[in-house]
Motif scaffolding. Structure first.
Motif, short mmCIF file in Angstrom:
data_model
loop_
_atom_site.label_atom_id
_atom_site.label_comp_id
_atom_site.label_asym_id
_atom_site.label_seq_id
_atom_site.Cartn_x
_atom_site.Cartn_y
_atom_site.Cartn_z
N PHE A 74 0.84 -1.19 0.00
CA PHE A 74 0.00 0.00 0.00
C PHE A 74 0.87 1.24 0.00
CE2 PHE A 74 -3.20 -2.72 2.11
CZ PHE A 74 -4.37 -2.26 1.54
N SER A 75 0.61 2.19 -0.91
CA SER A 75 1.22 3.52 -0.73
C SER A 75 0.57 4.10 0.51
CB SER A 75 0.98 4.41 -1.94
OG SER A 75 -0.37 4.83 -1.98
N ASN A 76 1.19 5.12 1.09
CA ASN A 76 0.69 5.68 2.33
C ASN A 76 -0.73 6.23 2.17
OD1 ASN A 76 0.62 7.83 4.67
ND2 ASN A 76 2.18 6.30 5.14
N ASP A 77 -1.03 6.86 1.03
CA ASP A 77 -2.38 7.39 0.82
C ASP A 77 -3.39 6.28 0.60
OD1 ASP A 77 -1.43 9.94 1.13
OD2 ASP A 77 -1.48 10.45 -1.00
N ALA A 78 -3.01 5.22 -0.10
CA ALA A 78 -3.94 4.13 -0.40
C ALA A 78 -4.39 3.41 0.87
CB ALA A 78 -3.31 3.14 -1.38
N VAL A 79 -3.50 3.27 1.84
CA VAL A 79 -3.87 2.57 3.07
C VAL A 79 -4.93 3.35 3.85
CG1 VAL A 79 -2.16 3.47 4.69
CG2 VAL A 79 -2.90 1.11 4.87
N ALA A 80 -5.03 4.65 3.61
CA ALA A 80 -6.03 5.46 4.29
C ALA A 80 -7.39 5.38 3.61
CB ALA A 80 -5.56 6.92 4.34
N ASN A 81 -7.45 4.74 2.44
CA ASN A 81 -8.70 4.61 1.69
C ASN A 81 -9.49 3.41 2.22
OD1 ASN A 81 -10.68 3.97 -0.23
ND2 ASN A 81 -9.45 4.73 -1.92
N VAL A 82 -10.47 3.68 3.06
CA VAL A 82 -11.25 2.63 3.73
C VAL A 82 -11.93 1.73 2.70
CG1 VAL A 82 -13.16 2.19 5.33
CG2 VAL A 82 -11.58 4.07 5.76
N ASN A 83 -12.46 2.30 1.63
CA ASN A 83 -13.13 1.49 0.61
C ASN A 83 -12.17 0.51 -0.05
OD1 ASN A 83 -15.66 2.69 0.99
ND2 ASN A 83 -15.18 4.34 -0.44
N LEU A 84 -10.97 0.97 -0.34
CA LEU A 84 -9.96 0.10 -0.95
C LEU A 84 -9.58 -1.04 0.00
CD1 LEU A 84 -7.90 -0.55 -3.20
CD2 LEU A 84 -6.35 1.06 -2.08
N VAL A 85 -9.33 -0.71 1.24
CA VAL A 85 -8.97 -1.72 2.23
C VAL A 85 -10.10 -2.74 2.36
CG1 VAL A 85 -8.53 -2.11 4.69
CG2 VAL A 85 -7.39 -0.23 3.50
N GLU A 86 -11.31 -2.28 2.41
CA GLU A 86 -12.45 -3.20 2.55
C GLU A 86 -12.59 -4.12 1.34
OE1 GLU A 86 -15.07 -5.10 4.68
OE2 GLU A 86 -13.99 -3.39 5.48
N LYS A 87 -12.28 -3.61 0.14
CA LYS A 87 -12.39 -4.42 -1.08
C LYS A 87 -11.42 -5.60 -1.10
CE LYS A 87 -14.20 -0.90 -4.17
NZ LYS A 87 -13.95 -0.05 -5.34
#
Length: 173
Positions: A74-87
């Protein structure tokens, strides 16, 4: 986890994710995903221009990309994306999940790893810590699973990066 062959990189908000994609794609498959399709195409084109033989694939679905990968970065910004993490949560079982650190970010190791370990209870969550004064080709990785840390450090060393690990319960870095 000892035979890392495919790595997915989720998000390209920092230079470290692009550096890792370049290095990894020389000898391993790299799946690229970014929520911004323009960024994804730009990074993909840039990487292929620099290395036409790179083993890269653009992915339009983070779930499929993560399903196919041995390691999820995860890039640092991507890990903050709750929808992405949930997917990707359900397809990350048994995989290494690496968070790329950014010294200017507010995401701390303890918070990021604890939060992600809760979301990915059957994964090995680690964080790359970026220190001021370190060269761009040096990775400092911290996590709670010694075997996963060692495997990932060996993998990164094998592709030409200098890698140091901080074992569980250590704070010196």
């Amino acid at each position: 986890m000892s035979n890392i062959k495919t790595v997915v990189i989720l998000g390209f908000s920092d230079a470290k994710s692009i550096l890792l994609a370049k290095k990894i794609a020389k000898t391993n498959a790299v799946l690229l995903f970014d929520a911004d399709n323009r960024v994804l195409k730009k990074v993909y084109s840039q990487l292929l221009l620099e290395n036409p033989k790179a083993n890269l694939e653009m992915m339009n679905c983070p779930t499929n990309a993560s399903w196919e990968a041995d390691v999820i970065i995860f890039s640092n910004d991507a890990v903050a994306n709750v929808n992405l993490v949930e997917k990707i949560r359900n397809v990350a079982t048994g995989k290494a999940v690496l968070i790329l650190g950014n010294h200017s970010s507010m995401v701390t190791f303890e918070n990021a790893v604890a939060d992600l370990q809760y979301l990915f209870p059957f994964s090995k969550v680690m964080q790359q810590i970026e220190s001021v004064g370190k060269k761009n080709d040096t990775l400092l990785i911290k996590g709670n699973d010694t075997q996963a840390l060692t495997t990932l450090a060996t993998f990164f060393t094998d592709i030409g990066l200098k890698t140091n690990i901080l074992l569980p319960n250590t704070t010196n870095f």
